[in-house]
Design a protein around this motif. Structure first.
Motif, PDB file in Angstrom:
ATOM      1  N   SER A 182       4.003  -5.579  -1.987  1.00  0.00           N
ATOM      2  CA  SER A 182       4.396  -4.962  -3.254  1.00  0.00           C
ATOM      3  C   SER A 182       3.521  -3.758  -3.626  1.00  0.00           C
ATOM      4  CB  SER A 182       4.386  -5.991  -4.384  1.00  0.00           C
ATOM      5  OG  SER A 182       3.116  -6.566  -4.501  1.00  0.00           O
ATOM      6  N   VAL A 183       2.380  -3.596  -2.974  1.00  0.00           N
ATOM      7  CA  VAL A 183       1.498  -2.451  -3.245  1.00  0.00           C
ATOM      8  C   VAL A 183       1.986  -1.265  -2.426  1.00  0.00           C
ATOM      9  CG1 VAL A 183      -0.859  -1.548  -2.987  1.00  0.00           C
ATOM     10  CG2 VAL A 183      -0.492  -3.875  -3.838  1.00  0.00           C
ATOM     11  N   THR A 184       2.204  -0.121  -3.117  1.00  0.00           N
ATOM     12  CA  THR A 184       2.693   1.076  -2.422  1.00  0.00           C
ATOM     13  C   THR A 184       1.626   2.156  -2.282  1.00  0.00           C
ATOM     14  OG1 THR A 184       3.557   2.046  -4.466  1.00  0.00           O
ATOM     15  CG2 THR A 184       5.072   0.668  -3.166  1.00  0.00           C
ATOM     16  N   ASP A 185       0.572   2.112  -3.087  1.00  0.00           N
ATOM     17  CA  ASP A 185      -0.520   3.083  -2.968  1.00  0.00           C
ATOM     18  C   ASP A 185      -1.789   2.483  -3.556  1.00  0.00           C
ATOM     19  OD1 ASP A 185      -1.883   5.433  -2.345  1.00  0.00           O
ATOM     20  OD2 ASP A 185      -1.029   6.598  -3.989  1.00  0.00           O
ATOM     21  N   ILE A 227      -3.844   1.094  -8.566  1.00  0.00           N
ATOM     22  CA  ILE A 227      -2.860   0.555  -7.624  1.00  0.00           C
ATOM     23  C   ILE A 227      -1.455   0.874  -8.102  1.00  0.00           C
ATOM     24  CG2 ILE A 227      -2.045  -1.579  -6.523  1.00  0.00           C
ATOM     25  CD1 ILE A 227      -4.914  -2.678  -7.734  1.00  0.00           C
ATOM     26  N   ASP A 228      -0.616   1.358  -7.198  1.00  0.00           N
ATOM     27  CA  ASP A 228       0.816   1.497  -7.478  1.00  0.00           C
ATOM     28  C   ASP A 228       1.478   0.243  -6.916  1.00  0.00           C
ATOM     29  OD1 ASP A 228       0.015   4.045  -8.152  1.00  0.00           O
ATOM     30  OD2 ASP A 228       1.592   5.061  -7.051  1.00  0.00           O
ATOM     31  N   MET A 229       2.172  -0.491  -7.786  1.00  0.00           N
ATOM     32  CA  MET A 229       2.803  -1.731  -7.349  1.00  0.00           C
ATOM     33  C   MET A 229       4.291  -1.702  -7.666  1.00  0.00           C
ATOM     34  SD  MET A 229       1.738  -5.658  -8.149  1.00  0.00           S
ATOM     35  CE  MET A 229       0.309  -5.582  -7.088  1.00  0.00           C
ATOM     36  N   ARG A 230       5.077  -2.085  -6.688  1.00  0.00           N
ATOM     37  CA  ARG A 230       6.529  -2.154  -6.845  1.00  0.00           C
ATOM     38  C   ARG A 230       6.891  -3.479  -7.511  1.00  0.00           C
ATOM     39  NH1 ARG A 230       7.958  -0.460  -2.089  1.00  0.00           N
ATOM     40  NH2 ARG A 230       7.318  -2.379  -1.116  1.00  0.00           N
ATOM     41  N   THR A 231       7.675  -3.369  -8.595  1.00  0.00           N
ATOM     42  CA  THR A 231       8.166  -4.553  -9.301  1.00  0.00           C
ATOM     43  C   THR A 231       9.679  -4.434  -9.407  1.00  0.00           C
ATOM     44  OG1 THR A 231       8.081  -3.597 -11.514  1.00  0.00           O
ATOM     45  CG2 THR A 231       6.047  -4.626 -10.702  1.00  0.00           C
ATOM     46  N   GLY A 243      10.549  -1.334 -11.301  1.00  0.00           N
ATOM     47  CA  GLY A 243      10.056  -0.056 -10.781  1.00  0.00           C
ATOM     48  C   GLY A 243       8.582  -0.116 -10.431  1.00  0.00           C
ATOM     49  N   ILE A 244       8.002   1.063 -10.193  1.00  0.00           N
ATOM     50  CA  ILE A 244       6.587   1.161  -9.834  1.00  0.00           C
ATOM     51  C   ILE A 244       5.740   1.137 -11.107  1.00  0.00           C
ATOM     52  CG2 ILE A 244       4.808   2.624  -8.768  1.00  0.00           C
ATOM     53  CD1 ILE A 244       6.749   1.573  -6.707  1.00  0.00           C
ATOM     54  N   ILE A 245       4.703   0.297 -11.109  1.00  0.00           N
ATOM     55  CA  ILE A 245       3.761   0.262 -12.222  1.00  0.00           C
ATOM     56  C   ILE A 245       2.366   0.582 -11.695  1.00  0.00           C
ATOM     57  CG2 ILE A 245       5.099  -1.379 -13.605  1.00  0.00           C
ATOM     58  CD1 ILE A 245       3.127  -3.577 -12.689  1.00  0.00           C
ATOM     59  N   LEU A 246       1.522   1.137 -12.578  1.00  0.00           N
ATOM     60  CA  LEU A 246       0.134   1.432 -12.238  1.00  0.00           C
ATOM     61  C   LEU A 246      -0.745   0.297 -12.740  1.00  0.00           C
ATOM     62  CD1 LEU A 246      -0.217   5.202 -13.163  1.00  0.00           C
ATOM     63  CD2 LEU A 246       0.054   4.195 -10.901  1.00  0.00           C
TER      64      LEU A 246
END
Length: 173
Positions: A75-78, A119-123, A126-129
């Protein structure tokens, strides 16, 4: 060999901003602080990420452990380490709290505070920081550490995040 201490002054902060420190994402992100610029009480590491395609600068074993968990999370994108906080905002928050803003002890310059991980996380929505601070549990007994953590928490809360959550670990990692 002992690490050299590199002080911060206004000229260095301006240079870091011109270099694009703390800007970008993914492979183009460059952390505000790298291993060569700070002394670390623990073991520091440079680890290549399969997710971001770049080398990450981690200042302790605890940061390394958290980074490895994040790097392998689907789920982590960055992952951006040593992410700089806006100094004007942290100064305002410190003043509001009635505490000293962190300074470089040699130059007496207000430092640019950083969050250990952004952390950019996909939920599903959408993406949350997600900001995360990583500290040894033993440091959480120190009043000054708690003041700085509170400045960081309030900073992220004002940005619309749930606030910066400190991850603490007892013992060795």
């Amino acid at each position: 060999m002992a690490k050299r201490r590199y002080g911060f002054d206004e000229d260095k902060i301006v240079r870091f901003l011109k270099e694009g420190r703390g800007q970008g994402s993914g492979a183009s992100y460059h952390p505000w602080l790298t291993l060569q610029e700070v002394s670390s009480l623990g073991r520091s590491s440079r680890i290549h990420s399969r997710k971001t395609g770049r080398e990450h600068h981690l200042l302790s074993d605890i940061e390394t452990a958290v980074f490895l968990l994040l790097d392998w999370s689907d789920s982590v994108t960055d992952i951006r380490e040593q992410f700089p906080l806006d100094r004007n905002e942290t100064r305002r928050i410190a003043a509001e709290m009635g505490v000293r803003h962190p300074i470089d002890t040699h130059s007496q310059t207000d430092i640019v505070m950083t969050t250990d991980f952004l952390i950019d996380m996909r939920t599903l929505s959408g993406i949350i920081l997600i900001p995360r601070s990583v500290k040894p549990a033993s440091e959480l007994d120190n009043d000054r550490t708690l003041e700085k953590q509170e400045i960081e928490r309030r900073y992220w809360q004002a940005k619309g995040s749930e606030g910066c959550v400190a991850i603490s670990v007892s013992g060795k990692v």
